[in-house]
Design a protein around this motif. Structure first.
Motif, PDB file in Angstrom:
ATOM      1  N   THR A  72       0.810  -1.214   0.000  1.00  8.36           N
ATOM      2  CA  THR A  72       0.000   0.000   0.000  1.00  8.36           C
ATOM      3  C   THR A  72       0.845   1.267   0.000  1.00  8.36           C
ATOM      4  O   THR A  72       0.312   2.353  -0.160  1.00  8.36           O
ATOM      5  CB  THR A  72      -0.914   0.016   1.231  1.00  8.36           C
ATOM      6  N   GLN A  83      -6.860   4.746  -2.843  1.00 10.40           N
ATOM      7  CA  GLN A  83      -7.049   3.708  -1.834  1.00 10.40           C
ATOM      8  C   GLN A  83      -8.293   2.858  -2.107  1.00 10.40           C
ATOM      9  O   GLN A  83      -8.308   1.667  -1.791  1.00 10.40           O
ATOM     10  CB  GLN A  83      -7.111   4.321  -0.431  1.00 10.40           C
ATOM     11  N   LEU A  84      -9.318   3.459  -2.681  1.00  7.84           N
ATOM     12  CA  LEU A  84     -10.482   2.657  -3.065  1.00  7.84           C
ATOM     13  C   LEU A  84     -10.157   1.746  -4.231  1.00  7.84           C
ATOM     14  O   LEU A  84     -10.658   0.621  -4.311  1.00  7.84           O
ATOM     15  CB  LEU A  84     -11.662   3.565  -3.432  1.00  7.84           C
ATOM     16  N   ARG A 139      -8.563  -2.803  -0.841  1.00  8.69           N
ATOM     17  CA  ARG A 139      -8.241  -3.426   0.450  1.00  8.69           C
ATOM     18  C   ARG A 139      -8.882  -2.602   1.555  1.00  8.69           C
ATOM     19  O   ARG A 139      -8.652  -1.403   1.653  1.00  8.69           O
ATOM     20  CB  ARG A 139      -6.729  -3.464   0.616  1.00  8.69           C
ATOM     21  N   SER A 140      -9.677  -3.228   2.400  1.00 11.36           N
ATOM     22  CA  SER A 140     -10.419  -2.481   3.407  1.00 11.36           C
ATOM     23  C   SER A 140      -9.650  -2.326   4.725  1.00 11.36           C
ATOM     24  O   SER A 140      -9.900  -1.386   5.462  1.00 11.36           O
ATOM     25  CB  SER A 140     -11.759  -3.162   3.686  1.00 11.36           C
ATOM     26  N   PHE A 193      -7.818   1.234   5.738  1.00 14.02           N
ATOM     27  CA  PHE A 193      -8.182   2.229   4.731  1.00 14.02           C
ATOM     28  C   PHE A 193      -8.064   3.650   5.284  1.00 14.02           C
ATOM     29  O   PHE A 193      -7.467   4.529   4.653  1.00 14.02           O
ATOM     30  CB  PHE A 193      -9.615   1.974   4.239  1.00 14.02           C
ATOM     31  N   THR A 194      -8.598   3.865   6.467  1.00  8.29           N
ATOM     32  CA  THR A 194      -8.579   5.202   7.054  1.00  8.29           C
ATOM     33  C   THR A 194      -7.157   5.666   7.322  1.00  8.29           C
ATOM     34  O   THR A 194      -6.820   6.830   7.070  1.00  8.29           O
ATOM     35  CB  THR A 194      -9.385   5.209   8.364  1.00  8.29           C
ATOM     36  N   ARG A 233      -4.426   4.729   5.740  1.00  8.97           N
ATOM     37  CA  ARG A 233      -3.742   4.999   4.478  1.00  8.97           C
ATOM     38  C   ARG A 233      -4.184   6.319   3.867  1.00  8.97           C
ATOM     39  O   ARG A 233      -3.360   7.091   3.356  1.00  8.97           O
ATOM     40  CB  ARG A 233      -3.979   3.855   3.491  1.00  8.97           C
TER      41      ARG A 233
END
Length: 96
Positions: free
Chosen positions: A11, A57-58, A62-63, A66-67, A69
């Protein structure tokens, strides 16, 4: 029971891509915007970086995390744009 990911995607590339986009936007704003409008255009550029951070990120799909990143992307973009705009601000007050 959740199944662990066998090979999680990296990521860091998405985060750094937003930082690079912020640097490009800040340099373009610093070169082409008038001194009176530079701060407003940097705010618009930061908004674009935030939207880009969400999109990248969407797109990664990958969940987990997420916040974090998106926050790292946006905060890094803010720091990059701040440092570059500081450079343009200092260059504006130095007599030639």
């Amino acid at each position: 029971m959740a199944v662990p990911e066998l090979a999680p995607r990296r990521t860091l590339g998405g985060i750094i891509a937003v930082w690079v986009a912020a640097a490009v936007i800040a340099v373009l704003v610093g070169m082409f915007a008038a001194d009176d409008w530079r701060a407003q255009w940097l705010a618009v550029g930061m908004g674009g970086c935030l939207i880009l951070a969400f999109a990248v990120q969407l797109w990664g799909g990958r969940s987990q995390g997420f916040t974090e990143r998106v926050a790292a992307s946006a905060l890094g973009a803010l720091v990059v744009m701040g440092v570059i705009s500081l450079g343009f601000g200092l260059a504006a007050i130095v007599p030639m």
